[in-house]
Scaffold this motif. Structure first.
Motif, PDB file in Angstrom:
ATOM      1  N   THR A 102       0.818  -1.517   0.037  1.00 18.72           N
ATOM      2  CA  THR A 102       0.474   0.555  -0.052  1.00 18.72           C
ATOM      3  C   THR A 102       1.232   1.038   0.263  1.00 18.72           C
ATOM      4  OG1 THR A 102      -1.382  -1.670   1.416  1.00 18.72           O
ATOM      5  CG2 THR A 102      -2.270   1.312   1.001  1.00 18.72           C
ATOM      6  N   ILE A 103       0.866   1.684  -0.888  1.00 20.18           N
ATOM      7  CA  ILE A 103       1.356   3.489  -0.276  1.00 20.18           C
ATOM      8  C   ILE A 103       0.809   4.877  -0.023  1.00 20.18           C
ATOM      9  CG2 ILE A 103       2.636   5.243  -2.556  1.00 20.18           C
ATOM     10  CD1 ILE A 103       2.403   2.965  -4.254  1.00 20.18           C
ATOM     11  N   LYS A 104       1.599   4.901   0.962  1.00 21.75           N
ATOM     12  CA  LYS A 104       0.345   5.811   1.982  1.00 21.75           C
ATOM     13  C   LYS A 104       1.737   7.214   2.286  1.00 21.75           C
ATOM     14  CE  LYS A 104       0.155   4.867   6.556  1.00 21.75           C
ATOM     15  NZ  LYS A 104       0.109   3.385   7.798  1.00 21.75           N
ATOM     16  N   ARG A 105       0.648   8.355   2.418  1.00 23.28           N
ATOM     17  CA  ARG A 105       1.727   9.509   2.397  1.00 23.28           C
ATOM     18  C   ARG A 105       0.955  10.512   3.419  1.00 23.28           C
ATOM     19  NH1 ARG A 105       1.699  12.428  -2.555  1.00 23.28           N
ATOM     20  NH2 ARG A 105       3.444  11.381  -3.468  1.00 23.28           N
ATOM     21  N   ASP A 106       1.433  11.098   4.612  1.00 24.41           N
ATOM     22  CA  ASP A 106       0.189  11.662   5.341  1.00 24.41           C
ATOM     23  C   ASP A 106       0.072  11.043   6.013  1.00 24.41           C
ATOM     24  OD1 ASP A 106       2.609  13.771   4.525  1.00 24.41           O
ATOM     25  OD2 ASP A 106       0.909  14.453   3.666  1.00 24.41           O
ATOM     26  N   GLY A 107      -0.147   9.730   6.600  1.00 24.18           N
ATOM     27  CA  GLY A 107      -1.587   8.828   7.045  1.00 24.18           C
ATOM     28  C   GLY A 107      -2.414   7.934   6.138  1.00 24.18           C
ATOM     29  N   GLU A 108      -2.593   8.166   4.624  1.00 26.60           N
ATOM     30  CA  GLU A 108      -3.541   8.070   3.962  1.00 26.60           C
ATOM     31  C   GLU A 108      -3.443   7.308   2.485  1.00 26.60           C
ATOM     32  OE1 GLU A 108      -7.021   9.704   3.234  1.00 26.60           O
ATOM     33  OE2 GLU A 108      -6.455  11.043   5.622  1.00 26.60           O
ATOM     34  N   VAL A 109      -4.360   6.494   2.544  1.00 29.88           N
ATOM     35  CA  VAL A 109      -3.907   5.295   1.372  1.00 29.88           C
ATOM     36  C   VAL A 109      -4.104   6.098   0.427  1.00 29.88           C
ATOM     37  CG1 VAL A 109      -5.112   3.741   0.451  1.00 29.88           C
ATOM     38  CG2 VAL A 109      -4.261   3.691   2.363  1.00 29.88           C
ATOM     39  N   ILE A 110      -2.737   6.227  -1.137  1.00 34.76           N
ATOM     40  CA  ILE A 110      -2.951   7.155  -1.920  1.00 34.76           C
ATOM     41  C   ILE A 110      -3.064   6.152  -3.510  1.00 34.76           C
ATOM     42  CG2 ILE A 110      -2.904   9.246  -0.577  1.00 34.76           C
ATOM     43  CD1 ILE A 110       0.374   8.552  -2.346  1.00 34.76           C
ATOM     44  N   GLY A 111      -2.584   4.650  -2.796  1.00 36.19           N
ATOM     45  CA  GLY A 111      -2.350   3.973  -4.353  1.00 36.19           C
ATOM     46  C   GLY A 111      -1.901   2.352  -3.920  1.00 36.19           C
ATOM     47  N   GLY A 112      -1.057   1.874  -4.644  1.00 37.84           N
ATOM     48  CA  GLY A 112      -0.675   0.713  -4.420  1.00 37.84           C
ATOM     49  C   GLY A 112       0.518   0.244  -5.250  1.00 37.84           C
ATOM     50  N   LEU A 113       1.345  -0.709  -5.155  1.00 35.81           N
ATOM     51  CA  LEU A 113       2.528  -0.985  -5.483  1.00 35.81           C
ATOM     52  C   LEU A 113       2.291  -1.777  -5.857  1.00 35.81           C
ATOM     53  CD1 LEU A 113       5.457  -0.684  -7.145  1.00 35.81           C
ATOM     54  CD2 LEU A 113       6.480  -0.530  -4.771  1.00 35.81           C
ATOM     55  N   GLY A 114       2.612  -3.269  -6.781  1.00 33.42           N
ATOM     56  CA  GLY A 114       2.831  -4.097  -7.080  1.00 33.42           C
ATOM     57  C   GLY A 114       4.038  -5.084  -7.661  1.00 33.42           C
ATOM     58  N   ILE A 115       4.986  -5.862  -7.498  1.00 31.28           N
ATOM     59  CA  ILE A 115       6.161  -6.311  -8.611  1.00 31.28           C
ATOM     60  C   ILE A 115       5.428  -7.932  -8.583  1.00 31.28           C
ATOM     61  CG2 ILE A 115       8.192  -6.531  -7.675  1.00 31.28           C
ATOM     62  CD1 ILE A 115       8.631  -3.320  -6.935  1.00 31.28           C
ATOM     63  N   SER A 116       6.346  -8.181  -9.544  1.00 32.34           N
ATOM     64  CA  SER A 116       6.508  -9.744 -10.004  1.00 32.34           C
ATOM     65  C   SER A 116       7.449  -9.772 -11.021  1.00 32.34           C
ATOM     66  CB  SER A 116       5.018  -9.813 -10.960  1.00 32.34           C
ATOM     67  OG  SER A 116       5.134 -11.507 -10.558  1.00 32.34           O
ATOM     68  N   GLY A 117       8.146 -11.298 -10.804  1.00 29.57           N
ATOM     69  CA  GLY A 117       9.563 -11.785 -10.852  1.00 29.57           C
ATOM     70  C   GLY A 117      10.491 -12.432 -10.510  1.00 29.57           C
TER      71      GLY A 117
END
Length: 149
Positions: A102-117
């Motif tokens: 989960t991508i979080k800034r200033d206590g707020e969820v602002i997105g998500g990062l996913g990695i595979s490989g």
């Protein structure tokens, strides 16, 4: 309210690709906004064909569930029927594995990062290192804690 921009997504993806190269891994990297909508996905040269789809599912899961995907493992194991049903409700499957943060800034969820490989551990390592280096928050309450905690 903080917002994840396309420029932010590009910066994250570039840093992840560089980290993957450093590990000797061909990765696919996906970034979504807080609603799980895809902002960016890149498949490094040599990454296996299914890895972009896996990365997107990890990014989506970490954004809409508001927790890193590895935090979903215990739930998936304790209630597999419900978790399987949940996984069919959204635009992407909900996955419970390493490599989605989960991508979080200033206590707020602002997105998500996913990695595979890479291995699950390698995918997770790249997520954590890159997001930490870029100044995103990496602390999350256990499931059932405050929504933005």
């Amino acid at each position: 309210m903080p917002k994840l921009t396309l420029a932010d997504a590009d910066e994250i993806v570039e840093a992840c690709q560089k980290a993957g190269t450093g590990l000797g891994k061909a990765l696919s990297i996906a970034v979504v906004d807080a609603g799980g909508f895809l902002l960016c996905v890149k498949r490094s040269d040599g990454a296996r064909p299914l890895t972009p789809n896996i990365a997107i599912a990890k990014a989506y899961s970490s954004a809409v569930m508001e927790r890193p995907t590895r935090m979903l493992k215990a739930w998936a194991e304790s209630n597999p029927g419900f978790f399987a049903s949940l996984s069919t409700m959204g635009a992407q499957p909900i996955v419970a594995t390493e490599g989605g943060v989960t991508i979080k800034r200033d206590g707020e969820v602002i997105g998500g990062l996913g990695i595979s490989g890479g291995t699950g551990e390698e995918d997770q390592q790249v997520c954590d290192e890159v997001l930490g280096a870029l100044g995103y928050e990496l602390q999350f309450q256990a499931w059932g804690g405050p929504r933005n905690g």
